[in-house]
Design a protein around this motif. Structure first.
Motif, short mmCIF file in Angstrom:
data_model
loop_
_atom_site.label_atom_id
_atom_site.label_comp_id
_atom_site.label_asym_id
_atom_site.label_seq_id
_atom_site.Cartn_x
_atom_site.Cartn_y
_atom_site.Cartn_z
N LEU A 242 -53.62 57.48 -21.45
CA LEU A 242 -52.48 57.27 -20.57
C LEU A 242 -52.51 58.31 -19.45
O LEU A 242 -52.61 59.50 -19.71
N SER A 243 -52.43 57.84 -18.18
CA SER A 243 -52.35 58.76 -17.04
C SER A 243 -51.07 58.46 -16.30
O SER A 243 -50.84 57.30 -15.95
N SER A 244 -50.25 59.48 -16.06
CA SER A 244 -48.97 59.23 -15.41
C SER A 244 -48.80 60.14 -14.21
O SER A 244 -49.20 61.30 -14.24
N THR A 245 -48.18 59.58 -13.17
CA THR A 245 -47.92 60.38 -11.98
C THR A 245 -46.62 59.88 -11.36
O THR A 245 -46.34 58.68 -11.41
N PRO A 246 -45.79 60.80 -10.79
CA PRO A 246 -44.50 60.34 -10.26
C PRO A 246 -44.68 59.43 -9.05
O PRO A 246 -45.60 59.64 -8.26
N VAL A 247 -43.80 58.42 -8.91
CA VAL A 247 -43.83 57.54 -7.74
C VAL A 247 -43.64 58.40 -6.48
O VAL A 247 -44.38 58.29 -5.52
N ASP A 248 -42.63 59.27 -6.52
CA ASP A 248 -42.42 60.23 -5.43
C ASP A 248 -42.69 61.62 -6.01
O ASP A 248 -41.94 62.09 -6.87
N PRO A 249 -43.76 62.29 -5.54
CA PRO A 249 -44.13 63.58 -6.14
C PRO A 249 -43.01 64.62 -6.08
O PRO A 249 -42.98 65.56 -6.87
N CYS A 250 -42.06 64.42 -5.13
CA CYS A 250 -40.99 65.42 -4.99
C CYS A 250 -39.76 65.05 -5.81
O CYS A 250 -38.82 65.82 -5.89
N ASP A 251 -39.74 63.85 -6.35
CA ASP A 251 -38.52 63.43 -7.02
C ASP A 251 -38.86 62.56 -8.23
O ASP A 251 -39.06 61.34 -8.11
N ILE A 252 -38.88 63.18 -9.40
CA ILE A 252 -39.31 62.48 -10.61
C ILE A 252 -38.33 61.36 -10.98
O ILE A 252 -38.68 60.40 -11.66
N SER A 253 -37.07 61.48 -10.46
CA SER A 253 -36.08 60.45 -10.82
C SER A 253 -36.43 59.09 -10.22
O SER A 253 -35.86 58.07 -10.58
N GLN A 254 -37.37 59.09 -9.26
CA GLN A 254 -37.80 57.82 -8.66
C GLN A 254 -38.70 57.03 -9.60
O GLN A 254 -39.07 55.90 -9.31
N GLY A 255 -39.07 57.64 -10.71
CA GLY A 255 -39.89 56.92 -11.68
C GLY A 255 -41.30 57.47 -11.75
O GLY A 255 -41.71 58.29 -10.95
N VAL A 256 -42.01 56.98 -12.74
CA VAL A 256 -43.38 57.44 -12.99
C VAL A 256 -44.29 56.21 -13.08
O VAL A 256 -43.97 55.24 -13.75
N THR A 257 -45.40 56.26 -12.33
CA THR A 257 -46.39 55.19 -12.45
C THR A 257 -47.41 55.62 -13.50
O THR A 257 -47.82 56.78 -13.50
N PHE A 258 -47.77 54.70 -14.37
CA PHE A 258 -48.78 55.08 -15.36
C PHE A 258 -49.88 54.03 -15.43
O PHE A 258 -49.68 52.86 -15.12
N THR A 259 -51.06 54.51 -15.81
CA THR A 259 -52.15 53.58 -16.10
C THR A 259 -52.49 53.76 -17.57
O THR A 259 -52.43 54.86 -18.10
N ALA A 260 -52.80 52.64 -18.22
CA ALA A 260 -53.14 52.69 -19.64
C ALA A 260 -54.50 52.05 -19.84
O ALA A 260 -54.69 50.88 -19.52
N LEU A 261 -55.45 52.85 -20.33
CA LEU A 261 -56.80 52.35 -20.56
C LEU A 261 -57.00 52.16 -22.06
O LEU A 261 -56.75 53.08 -22.83
N ASP A 262 -57.39 50.94 -22.43
CA ASP A 262 -57.61 50.65 -23.84
C ASP A 262 -58.96 51.24 -24.26
O ASP A 262 -60.01 50.77 -23.83
N ILE A 263 -58.90 52.31 -25.06
CA ILE A 263 -60.15 52.99 -25.45
C ILE A 263 -60.44 52.77 -26.94
O ILE A 263 -61.16 53.55 -27.55
N THR A 264 -59.85 51.68 -27.48
CA THR A 264 -60.01 51.43 -28.91
C THR A 264 -61.49 51.32 -29.29
O THR A 264 -61.94 51.94 -30.25
N GLU A 265 -62.24 50.51 -28.49
CA GLU A 265 -63.65 50.30 -28.83
C GLU A 265 -64.44 51.60 -28.71
O GLU A 265 -65.27 51.92 -29.55
N ARG A 266 -64.14 52.33 -27.61
CA ARG A 266 -64.85 53.60 -27.38
C ARG A 266 -64.61 54.54 -28.55
O ARG A 266 -65.53 55.17 -29.06
N LYS A 267 -63.34 54.61 -28.99
CA LYS A 267 -63.00 55.50 -30.11
C LYS A 267 -63.72 55.06 -31.37
O LYS A 267 -64.21 55.89 -32.14
N ALA A 268 -63.77 53.73 -31.57
CA ALA A 268 -64.41 53.21 -32.78
C ALA A 268 -65.90 53.57 -32.75
O ALA A 268 -66.47 53.98 -33.78
N THR A 269 -66.53 53.43 -31.56
CA THR A 269 -67.95 53.77 -31.45
C THR A 269 -68.16 55.25 -31.70
O THR A 269 -69.08 55.65 -32.43
N GLU A 270 -67.28 56.07 -31.10
CA GLU A 270 -67.40 57.52 -31.30
C GLU A 270 -67.28 57.87 -32.78
O GLU A 270 -68.04 58.65 -33.33
#
Ligand code: ADP
Length: 510
Positions: A242-270
């Motif tokens: 999970l990577s998250s960053t605020p929509v407005d870097p100066c104002d967290i109340s504006q919300g947070v954008t996040f990206t979610a990468l499914d690493i299930t397979e990678r973890k299973a391989t590891e």
């Protein structure tokens, strides 16, 4: 009444009326002047037309917009400003104008030089029967709208194509979720939007941990990266980066954008690689132990024979028999290891098939174990005794010895070991059942993998974790199947099948 006959008052009144008329005319002249100015210098293009659409007056902006000179516009029919298809799509509505309506529409105007402009038109019939049309050039607005739409389309196609889920949260409440994210989670937008992100986490602690780490990272470096596990709607667990960053870097109340990468397979391989690495290193330790034990015994007896000449010929024979037995154990271990490496390098196990009475072979193996293990009670319930199978006898003996040997090893307290065999459909099915320690569902999945041993710390139970791997490969080379039924603490039954009849021509093991 003559002028002379009028009274003074009447004269005064007349004078005032005339003054009024003069003043009214003056006002009218000024109004007209103002109207003319407005008409001439209006930013909007203005066209006046008769009831047939012929232009009777046009202002400066109209000439600029259309590219026609003022004189060219006069007398020209307004329909000439619009291409035929535009007139079909958005006809000029004289019918509505005639009944006094103000008609508004947007259409494309064709200039004198053939270029086009998007315009907005407002038309109205005036009291004198003429038509006034006010035209605004809205090309820039249309272009901006199109650019915005194109950008939105490009963005949404990027979001669709990206293998990563994207979302926005406000105070950890999900405000928006990309299609990929929804697909990843198995939810519809309605089921997640507006809900707390807690629904995605396995428990409260994990939800709290991720929140704390994320917001701490964001405060320190504007981006929060955290690995966690999410639960899909169908209950399946996913490993997520999970990577998250605020929509407005100066104002967290504006919300947070996040990206979610499914690493299930990678973890299973590891995880698998870690397991293999660990199994390999455990294997080396176990293999050294397995090789050293018979070697040490054989060496001990050899030394005795060499250094001490006082043994009777009978004793000497006994020692030599032990040395031979240990050498055979070593030979077998080395053979098995060579088989594993052959299979690893992609080569099939070669079979030397011959017609074999399976009942006799099973009997022979059981008798041998019966002699060696007094703790266990063996029974052999093989039906269809006359059946002959086209198999590699030695290899099937190896399979039986492995399965019965394991039944002995993993029933440390003794108990019954039952070997059964019978025709089942187009194959012969054998089973080896014990009343030993059994295994968990997870262990059942793993035992046919090479180097896998449930408890490697238990050196009292000998073995390299390759017996079942080879067994499976031997059975599969015969085009049979092998599986196990077991519960922890309740013994285990291994089943395997061997096809009836001659092997097919293209038998790779033939
Ligand atoms: P090993 O040489 O270690 O016995 P195998 O490949 O024959 O190697 O077996 C792999 C593992 O499977 C064993 O270490 C043991 O943990 C498990 N196993 C095999 N047979 C049985 C059985 N009859 N009961 C319980 N566990 C068994």
């Amino acid at each position: 009444m003559s002028f002379e006959a009028k009274s003074q008052n009447e004269l005064l009144a007349e004078l005032r009326r005339l003054e009024g008329v003069v003043q009214d005319q003056e006002t009218l002249r000024r109004e007209l002047e103002r109207y003319k100015d407005l008409f001439c210098f209006a930013a909007d293009a203005i066209l006046m037309g008769d009831h047939d659409g012929n232009i009777i007056e046009a202002n400066h902006s109209a000439a600029l917009l259309t590219g026609y000179a003022h004189e060219e516009l006069l007398g020209m029919n307004i329909s000439r400003l619009f291409a035929a298809d535009v007139q079909v799509r958005t006809p000029l509505r004289y019918d509505l104008l005639k009944v006094g309506q103000v008609v508004h529409n947007e259409r494309v105007l064709t200039r004198k030089d053939g270029t086009t402009a998007h315009i907005s038109m407002n038309s109205k019939m005036m009291s004198d029967g003429s038509y006034h049309t006010f035209i605004q050039d809205i090309s820039e607005r249309i272009q901006a709208e199109k650019a915005l739409k194109d950008r939105e389309a490009a963005l949404s196609s990027i979001l669709r194509a990206a293998p990563i889920g994207i979302g926005v949260t406000h105070n950890r409440r999900i405000g928006w979720a990309s299609e990929t994210l929804l697909k990843m989670l198995g939810y519809s937008a309605d089921e997640v939007v507006g809900r707390n992100a807690r629904i995605l986490y396995l428990d409260d602690q994990e939800y709290a941990r991720v929140g704390e780490k994320k917001y701490r990272d964001i405060a320190e470096q504007k981006i929060g990266v955290v690995e966690t596990r999410w639960k899909r709607k169908d209950g399946q667990i996913l490993d997520i980066l999970l990577s998250s960053t605020p929509v407005d870097p100066c104002d967290i109340s504006q919300g947070v954008t996040f990206t979610a990468l499914d690493i299930t397979e990678r973890k299973a391989t590891e995880e698998k690689q870690r397991e293999i690495a660990q199994m390999k290193s455990e294997f080396i330790a176990t293999a050294s132990h397995e090789l050293r034990t018979p070697l040490a015994v054989a060496l001990g007896y050899l030394e005795l024979l060499l250094n001490d000449g006082n043994f009777s010929p009978l004793e000497q024979r006994e020692f030599l028999a032990i040395i031979l037995e240990k050498a055979q154990v070593l030979e077998r271990l080395v053979d098995e290891l060579l088989d594993v490496s052959r299979i690893e390098s992609g080569r099939m196990i070669r079979l030397e098939r011959e017609p074999v009475r399976i009942a006799e072979t099973v009997d022979m193996v059981i008798r041998q174990f019966h002699k060696e293990s007094s703790k266990h009670h063996f029974s052999c319930e093989v039906r269809d005794k006359d059946i002959e199978l086209f198999i590699d006898r030695e290899k099937i003996v190896q399979v039986l010895e492995n399965l019965v040997g394991n039944a002995v090893k993993f029933s440390p307290l003794g108990g019954r070991i039952v070997v059964q065999g019978e025709v089942a459909g187009d194959c012969y099915r054998l089973s080896v059942r014990d009343e030993g320690i059994g295994m968990t569902a997870h262990q059942k999945e793993k035992i046919f993998e090479k180097f896998y041993r449930v408890d490697n710390s238990n050196t009292a139970v000998r073995g390299l974790g390759i017996g079942l791997f080879l067994t499976k490969n031997i059975i599969e080379a015969h085009r049979g199947e092998i599986w196990v039924e077991s519960r922890l603490g309740e013994g285990a039954t291994f089943f395997f099948t061997l096809p009836l009849g001659a092997p097919p021509q293209d038998d790779p093991g033939a």
